[in-house]
Design a protein around this motif. Sequence first.
Motif, PDB file in Angstrom:
ATOM      1  N   UNK A   1     -30.428 -28.726  27.490  1.00  0.00           N
ATOM      2  CA  UNK A   1     -31.308 -28.437  28.690  1.00  0.00           C
ATOM      3  C   UNK A   1     -31.957 -26.998  28.451  1.00  0.00           C
ATOM      4  N   UNK A   2     -30.885 -26.280  28.533  1.00  0.00           N
ATOM      5  CA  UNK A   2     -31.382 -24.570  28.455  1.00  0.00           C
ATOM      6  C   UNK A   2     -31.978 -24.313  27.107  1.00  0.00           C
ATOM      7  N   UNK A   3     -31.708 -25.111  25.964  1.00  0.00           N
ATOM      8  CA  UNK A   3     -32.331 -24.772  24.751  1.00  0.00           C
ATOM      9  C   UNK A   3     -33.976 -25.264  24.837  1.00  0.00           C
TER      10      UNK A   3
ATOM     11  N   UNK B   1     -35.921 -16.763  27.228  1.00  0.00           N
ATOM     12  CA  UNK B   1     -35.377 -17.136  25.939  1.00  0.00           C
ATOM     13  C   UNK B   1     -34.521 -16.105  25.424  1.00  0.00           C
ATOM     14  N   UNK B   2     -35.091 -14.656  25.559  1.00  0.00           N
ATOM     15  CA  UNK B   2     -34.150 -13.362  25.115  1.00  0.00           C
ATOM     16  C   UNK B   2     -32.989 -13.646  25.752  1.00  0.00           C
TER      17      UNK B   2
ATOM     18  N   UNK C   1     -26.966 -14.485  25.263  1.00  0.00           N
ATOM     19  CA  UNK C   1     -25.623 -14.871  25.831  1.00  0.00           C
ATOM     20  C   UNK C   1     -25.094 -15.992  24.767  1.00  0.00           C
ATOM     21  N   UNK C   2     -25.958 -16.796  24.367  1.00  0.00           N
ATOM     22  CA  UNK C   2     -25.365 -17.911  23.206  1.00  0.00           C
ATOM     23  C   UNK C   2     -24.796 -17.112  22.143  1.00  0.00           C
ATOM     24  N   UNK C   3     -25.433 -16.008  21.781  1.00  0.00           N
ATOM     25  CA  UNK C   3     -25.041 -15.368  20.594  1.00  0.00           C
ATOM     26  C   UNK C   3     -23.597 -14.611  20.845  1.00  0.00           C
ATOM     27  N   UNK C   4     -23.207 -14.223  22.167  1.00  0.00           N
ATOM     28  CA  UNK C   4     -22.084 -13.740  22.509  1.00  0.00           C
ATOM     29  C   UNK C   4     -20.883 -14.745  22.276  1.00  0.00           C
TER      30      UNK C   4
END
Lengths: 318, 294
Positions: free
Chosen positions: B111-113, B124-125, B130-133
Amino acid sequence: MAVYILRRLIYGLGTALGLVLLVFGLMNLIPGTVVSQLIDRAAGTSPERLAEVEAFLGLDRPWYVQLSSWLLDVLRGDLGISWRSRIPVVQLLLPRLAVTLELAAMSALISSIVLGVPGGLIAATYRNSWPDALVRVASLAVLSVPVFWMGSMFILVFSTALGWSPPLTWVSPLQDFGANMRMMILPATALGLVGAATLVRMTRNSILEVMGQNYIRTARSTGASEQRILLGHALPNALIPVVTMAGLQFGFLLGGAVVIEEVFSLPGVGRLLLQAISQRDYPVVQACVLTIGVLLILLNILIDVLYAYLDPRIKLGD
Amino acid sequence: MADRPVRNDTERSTRSWVVSIAQGIRDEPVLSTGFLIGAIIVLIALVPQAFATHSPRATNALAALQGPSFDHWFGTDTLGRDVYSRVIYGSRTSIMIAGSSVGLALIIGATLGLISGFIGGFLDQLLGRIMDIVFSLPPLLLAIAIAGILGPSVRNAIMAIGIVYTPHFFRVARSGAIVMSARPFVLASRLIGVGNRRILIRHILPNVSALLTVQTTVSLAYAILLEASLSFLGLGVQPPNPSWGSILNEGRPFLQLSPWVSIFPGLMILLSVLAVNLVTDRLRDRWDTSLAQE
């Protein structure tokens, strides 16, 4: 290039900060203060005494004050003091980090140079015949097994069949290299085997892809031998993505090292982390997570730079 | 094909599915094997009582640490419990945890993607960072940290594994949404005034579903392994409840004395993850998943 690396470093710093926030947030999510969990409630500790301990540990301050003072300490190279052993966390962490890094590095060597690339080369050379099938099935089976179980089965096989038993105390490689190797070879192989499974498949596919390219056909037309084409022309190019993958695998190996250390009783960061978690020794937990996170962030930057160096077509920073 | 005999419709439809299954097995032996093993394991997880020979919790001090026998197929553990029945009942817990956590990651991550890739910009940024973390730590380590801090329980294990795999679904859905929203048919529907939500659900989602399916099966395999690791370390399913990982944890002190407690749950994990991997491998080959690289 320098600008690119600098930008990645700044971004990496942000990621590391986020990691700290994540762990910090999680610790604040659990109901009750840490102190009420640290101290046995059955002992009948008075609320005043609890408040005293909280104040001593600095837990009576708002979370953002706790966080910022911890971060300032980290910038000065002070990771705090273990709540349980009262030893500075840095002193606890560094010797264990050496063990974990040795384990991960050894298994990386085993997974790439000893097993992964040769396995992939064999599978690609004998494509669609039995050695290929064997390598593919074996790698799929290995990928389907938990790392720790592989370790247990190694212990079982080597102890019952070969009478080998894991040494009880850890010896540094500087102290006694042979004893250290005897201790590390089994866990590193168990871990490396799992890492090799991915690399074998990747090497195989990469070689097959390169072998279909025009320059290989040109090399063939010059009359070069098949062996020379494979090892001299195809392999160097095929290995570029494999190098990247091997680098990324290091993260996986570090993760796997945590459980393997537990199985083989190695005094590494993984066991420190598990012990700290069960004792709710949060400064140690924070430090372990942050250290491994920072290591991996730096490693990823290094891989990207290496990638650009190996493949001149890739330009960083665009 | 003009001389093909004419058959009536009912005969054709009853025969056709039998034929098509047979054909499917012939054409896709690997995929079928994976599906078959997977189906059996799901069946075991759904109705363990139909497969178990003993109660998974019944202790019998007189029968402790016995090797495999006709009565106890996989032997018994320290408390004299039947390992086979514990492995059977453990399937339910292990599959349930793996399935729920992947479901959680799929729903949140996809959903978020989709939204992130479709809308872009600041959101998006932010989500990307957050996902990178979450991505910056090895899955196992992160799951250990999360489950360890939240405290050992089934619910926290599901949350930990779910959080770990959310970024994977996020990335797949996001890149799919970016590629798809630039396609002419999406631009066309936007031009005729179709709303954003409808475009996302009716036009973009169906086109990234193949990618998401492959990601789901990949994650399912890893989630089974991750649950086993967490429970093995005592951070997941707690004794006396059986899961493949927790049985392995209980068998650990007796590895050399009674290896069967450690061997059979591991083989069960091997079998189920292998089944998922076989399916994933074939799905990847069959479906064009090159979109992920665009």
